[in-house]
Design a protein around this motif. Structure first.
Motif, PDB file in Angstrom:
ATOM      1  N   ARG A  42       0.834  -1.208   0.000  1.00  0.00           N
ATOM      2  CA  ARG A  42       0.000   0.000   0.000  1.00  0.00           C
ATOM      3  C   ARG A  42       0.865   1.253   0.000  1.00  0.00           C
ATOM      4  O   ARG A  42       1.877   1.343   0.693  1.00  0.00           O
ATOM      5  CB  ARG A  42      -0.907   0.025   1.237  1.00  0.00           C
ATOM      6  CG  ARG A  42      -2.128  -0.881   1.162  1.00  0.00           C
ATOM      7  CD  ARG A  42      -3.153  -0.483   0.120  1.00  0.00           C
ATOM      8  NE  ARG A  42      -3.705   0.839   0.335  1.00  0.00           N
ATOM      9  CZ  ARG A  42      -4.994   1.114   0.501  1.00  0.00           C
ATOM     10  NH1 ARG A  42      -5.884   0.130   0.499  1.00  0.00           N
ATOM     11  NH2 ARG A  42      -5.403   2.351   0.649  1.00  0.00           N
ATOM     12  N   LYS A  43       0.402   2.233  -0.771  1.00  0.00           N
ATOM     13  CA  LYS A  43       1.116   3.502  -0.887  1.00  0.00           C
ATOM     14  C   LYS A  43       1.282   4.161   0.483  1.00  0.00           C
ATOM     15  O   LYS A  43       2.343   4.705   0.806  1.00  0.00           O
ATOM     16  CB  LYS A  43       0.294   4.417  -1.802  1.00  0.00           C
ATOM     17  CG  LYS A  43       0.978   5.703  -2.158  1.00  0.00           C
ATOM     18  CD  LYS A  43       0.127   6.439  -3.168  1.00  0.00           C
ATOM     19  CE  LYS A  43       0.750   7.776  -3.522  1.00  0.00           C
ATOM     20  NZ  LYS A  43      -0.098   8.519  -4.450  1.00  0.00           N
ATOM     21  N   GLU A  44       0.223   4.103   1.307  1.00  0.00           N
ATOM     22  CA  GLU A  44       0.279   4.753   2.627  1.00  0.00           C
ATOM     23  C   GLU A  44       1.449   4.197   3.449  1.00  0.00           C
ATOM     24  O   GLU A  44       2.147   4.943   4.145  1.00  0.00           O
ATOM     25  CB  GLU A  44      -1.019   4.502   3.417  1.00  0.00           C
ATOM     26  CG  GLU A  44      -2.251   5.178   2.856  1.00  0.00           C
ATOM     27  CD  GLU A  44      -2.909   4.387   1.737  1.00  0.00           C
ATOM     28  OE1 GLU A  44      -2.310   3.408   1.238  1.00  0.00           O
ATOM     29  OE2 GLU A  44      -4.026   4.764   1.332  1.00  0.00           O
ATOM     30  N   ALA A  45       1.642   2.874   3.369  1.00  0.00           N
ATOM     31  CA  ALA A  45       2.698   2.237   4.158  1.00  0.00           C
ATOM     32  C   ALA A  45       4.075   2.589   3.591  1.00  0.00           C
ATOM     33  O   ALA A  45       5.020   2.868   4.340  1.00  0.00           O
ATOM     34  CB  ALA A  45       2.497   0.724   4.181  1.00  0.00           C
ATOM     35  N   SER A  46       4.196   2.610   2.252  1.00  0.00           N
ATOM     36  CA  SER A  46       5.485   2.956   1.642  1.00  0.00           C
ATOM     37  C   SER A  46       5.839   4.417   1.969  1.00  0.00           C
ATOM     38  O   SER A  46       7.000   4.750   2.220  1.00  0.00           O
ATOM     39  CB  SER A  46       5.434   2.760   0.127  1.00  0.00           C
ATOM     40  OG  SER A  46       5.177   1.407  -0.176  1.00  0.00           O
ATOM     41  N   ALA A  69       2.051   0.235   9.658  1.00  0.00           N
ATOM     42  CA  ALA A  69       1.194   0.989   8.728  1.00  0.00           C
ATOM     43  C   ALA A  69       0.401   0.021   7.842  1.00  0.00           C
ATOM     44  O   ALA A  69      -0.751   0.286   7.484  1.00  0.00           O
ATOM     45  CB  ALA A  69       2.038   1.930   7.877  1.00  0.00           C
ATOM     46  N   LEU A  70       1.006  -1.112   7.501  1.00  0.00           N
ATOM     47  CA  LEU A  70       0.268  -2.129   6.724  1.00  0.00           C
ATOM     48  C   LEU A  70      -0.856  -2.728   7.565  1.00  0.00           C
ATOM     49  O   LEU A  70      -1.914  -3.076   7.038  1.00  0.00           O
ATOM     50  CB  LEU A  70       1.213  -3.234   6.238  1.00  0.00           C
ATOM     51  CG  LEU A  70       2.110  -2.862   5.050  1.00  0.00           C
ATOM     52  CD1 LEU A  70       3.205  -3.908   4.851  1.00  0.00           C
ATOM     53  CD2 LEU A  70       1.297  -2.713   3.755  1.00  0.00           C
ATOM     54  N   THR A 375       1.754 -10.579   3.062  1.00  0.00           N
ATOM     55  CA  THR A 375       2.214  -9.424   2.283  1.00  0.00           C
ATOM     56  C   THR A 375       3.714  -9.268   2.472  1.00  0.00           C
ATOM     57  O   THR A 375       4.257  -9.644   3.508  1.00  0.00           O
ATOM     58  CB  THR A 375       1.443  -8.137   2.651  1.00  0.00           C
ATOM     59  OG1 THR A 375       1.808  -7.087   1.760  1.00  0.00           O
ATOM     60  CG2 THR A 375       1.699  -7.678   4.089  1.00  0.00           C
ATOM     61  N   HIS A 376       4.377  -8.761   1.437  1.00  0.00           N
ATOM     62  CA  HIS A 376       5.825  -8.598   1.503  1.00  0.00           C
ATOM     63  C   HIS A 376       6.199  -7.141   1.287  1.00  0.00           C
ATOM     64  O   HIS A 376       5.559  -6.448   0.507  1.00  0.00           O
ATOM     65  CB  HIS A 376       6.514  -9.456   0.431  1.00  0.00           C
ATOM     66  CG  HIS A 376       7.994  -9.225   0.422  1.00  0.00           C
ATOM     67  ND1 HIS A 376       8.844  -9.927   1.239  1.00  0.00           N
ATOM     68  CD2 HIS A 376       8.751  -8.329  -0.240  1.00  0.00           C
ATOM     69  CE1 HIS A 376      10.075  -9.467   1.068  1.00  0.00           C
ATOM     70  NE2 HIS A 376      10.045  -8.503   0.171  1.00  0.00           N
TER      71      HIS A 376
END
Ligand code: DON
Length: 565
Positions: A42-46, A69-70, A375-376
């Motif tokens: 997810r963009k938010e986590a990155s 965040a994920l 998820t990775h």
């Protein structure tokens, strides 16, 4: 008969694209950056992981931020109620691995998923409270931070808590995931949970309860999860729903540092996850078995390349099912399984004319020294440190049991044990005694967070979800770069196939492989299955290019996004 695991992979990975395979995107060069990169589901986590790096944090600070965040932005697999594995390589070349895999509760028994006649009770290891393993994620991120972190916990969690309070915008794919799982949320939970609502794309879901739980972690650290108020609430909640996890189980949980599996392939040094993941050993077996063959001359996804990779996969997965389990409980002949002599012998009956039948093949003979929706994310920081982290609740939203008082889902990782020898789990994987259930034992995993070095320097960090297909997706991504000269995004985009010994067939992403190649393989006796997995894996990786820049590969098969600077 349609193998259960294909259906599961389909449900876990592709609820978003049902029967229409996604078109490979035009974009073949991923985001590039000079200093640092975070690639996640997810963009938010990155974005949050990168923000922590920009504040001077390192990969381990960014790990805590990205992982949690994920848990907020990607509850499908990101989690507080699951577990995972992390492989690291420091800028001085030091390597290591962290195991924060879930454990069987103390009251677990070998036959807990069998009825009186010894048959597996449907759904018991996958749905609801009995499917839950003691969660490891919080212990994992705190263990990594304790050893290597540089920023205060409060600084790292500040943007994560803000995100939980502010809320996360639902993507198209997420809306479909949630809608698809609503009947199960209703079946498993006594009360209506946050996700059991008509969430649509572009809605914002706020997570005030999860924010409170995260604030508790800032104040009380790891013990604030495994002891005291949260542990009591969690254990009571699980038991009220018929489960067996106790406060003592939580208090006893510890993440463990492990020695990664390391092997060479041409001029590459591959560093991958050790047991209780099967990832590193299987990847090592497969890559060592295929090393003598000239894959680049055969051509990418050519008949000969697919044959050799398939035959090696078949043999490695047969070994997996027999030899691998929690190293704290079973002796694993790792050295022998990875030895060139053994693997050369294992491939000695391979022929380009005809497929080996899985029914004619069992695990190899290795003499023991003694008798007998994941998820990775991948992160490289501005200091040159790298991590590869795969984390999971197992199935999508895990057991589907959601603790509304604490704001998170609980895993269904117990299904990764072998409930009964020879009986496939939800990924169709067959296990034996080495992976049988025992109190406090960790269930065998396929998660394969992997870092690759070339000429003694960082080259790649890579990994993916996908149950049993994780190992083979990581394999193909590394080969795409190394053997077939692709960049990271191109390597991630490329069509994937998979073989796992049983069932005896090659699973292929549909309509992406050359028709002639498929016919040739069929003529040689390979069964091709293009129906049951519209996508295989969602690989997120980072490649360090020759000019020193980083190139991300963020898988178009999900909402995966790279952010760098
Ligand atoms: O540890 C394992 O191998 C599995 N629990 C991973 C599950 C998974 O990748 C589901 N995602 N698609």
């Amino acid at each position: 008969m349609k193998p259960v695991y294909y259906t599961l992979i389909l449900l876990l990975l592709i609820t978003s694209c049902k029967n229409t395979p996604q078109k490979t995107p035009e974009q073949t060069i991923g985001l590039t950056s000079k200093n640092a990169m975070v690639v996640s589901a997810r963009k938010e986590a990155s974005l949050i992981g990168t923000a922590i790096l920009k504040q001077g944090g390192n990969v381990f600070d960014a790990m805590m931020a990205t992982e949690l965040a994920l848990a907020v932005a990607y509850p499908y697999a990101g989690n507080l109620g699951g577990g995972g594995f992390m492989v690291y390589r420091l800028n001085n070349g030091d390597i290591g691995a962290l195991d924060y895999r879930e454990k069987a509760p103390m009251a677990a028994t070998k036959t807990m998923y069998l009825d009186q006649d010894g048959n597996v009770i449907p759904d018991k290891s996958t749905l609801g409270s009995m499917a839950i393993g003691v969660p490891g994620t919080v212990a994992g991120v705190f263990a990594a931070h304790k050893k290597f972190g540089t920023l205060p916990i409060a600084t790292i969690l500040e943007p994560v808590i803000a995100l939980a309070k502010r809320g996360v915008v639902v993507t198209e794919k997420q809306a479909k995931h949630i809608q698809a799982k609503r009947p199960l949320f209703q079946k498993v939970n006594k009360d209506t949970i946050l996700f059991d609502a008509d969430w649509k794309a572009n809605d914002t879901i706020k997570y005030p309860v999860l924010a409170r739980t995260l604030e508790h972690l800032v104040k009380h650290g790891k013990d604030g999860f495994y002891q005291g108020e949260i542990a009591k609430t969690l254990a009571t909640f699980i038991q009220d729903n018929g489960g067996i996890i106790t406060e003592e189980d939580l208090a006893n949980y510890e993440a463990k540092w492990r020695t990664p599996v390391v092997f060479n392939y041409d001029d590459l040094k591959v560093i991958s996850m050790a047991p209780p993941s099967s990832g590193g050993i299987c990847l090592g077996e497969i890559m060592t078995m295929i090393a003598p063959y000239d894959l680049s001359t055969y051509g990418h996804n050519s008949t000969k390349a697919i044959q050799i990779i398939t035959e090696a996969e078949r043999r490695a997965y047969a070994d997996r099912s027999y030899y691998l389990g929690d190293p704290d409980f079973v002796e694993i002949p790792s050295e022998r399984l990875l030895s060139e002599a053994y693997l050369k012998d294992r491939m000695s009956d391979v022929s380009f004319d005809k497929a080996t039948l899985s029914s004619s093949l069992k695990h190899g003979n290795v003499e023991l020294v003694e008798s007998d929706e994941t998820t990775h994310y991948s992160i490289v920081d501005q200091y040159g440190n790298a991590i590869a982290v795969t984390t999971t609740l197992n199935g999508a939203y895990g057991s589907k049991l959601y603790c509304s008082e604490l704001g998170f889902f609980l895993n269904n990782e117990m299904d990764d044990f072998s409930s009964k020898p020879g009986e496939p789990n939800m990924f169709g994987l067959i296990g034996a005694e080495a992976n049988s259930i025992a109190p406090q034992k960790r269930m065998l995993s396929s998660m394969t967070p992997t870092i690759v070095e070339k000429n003694g320097a960082l080259y790649m960090t890579v990994g993916t979800p996908g149950g049993s297909t994780i190992i083979t997706s990581v394999l193909q991504t590394i080969l795409n770069v190394h053997e077939f000269n692709m960049g990271m995004q191109e390597a991630v985009n490329a069509p994937r196939f998979h073989h796992q010994w049983l069932p005896d067939e090659i699973l292929m992403e549909p309509n992406k492989f050359n028709h002639e190649t498929i016919l040739e393989l069929e003529q040689k006796g390979y069964l091709i299955n293009e129906k049951d997995a519209p996508i295989i894996g969602r690989v997120d990786g980072i490649l360090k290019r020759e000019d020193g820049t980083l190139e991300a590969g963020a898988d178009y098969r999900g909402d995966d996004t790279a952010i760098g600077f």
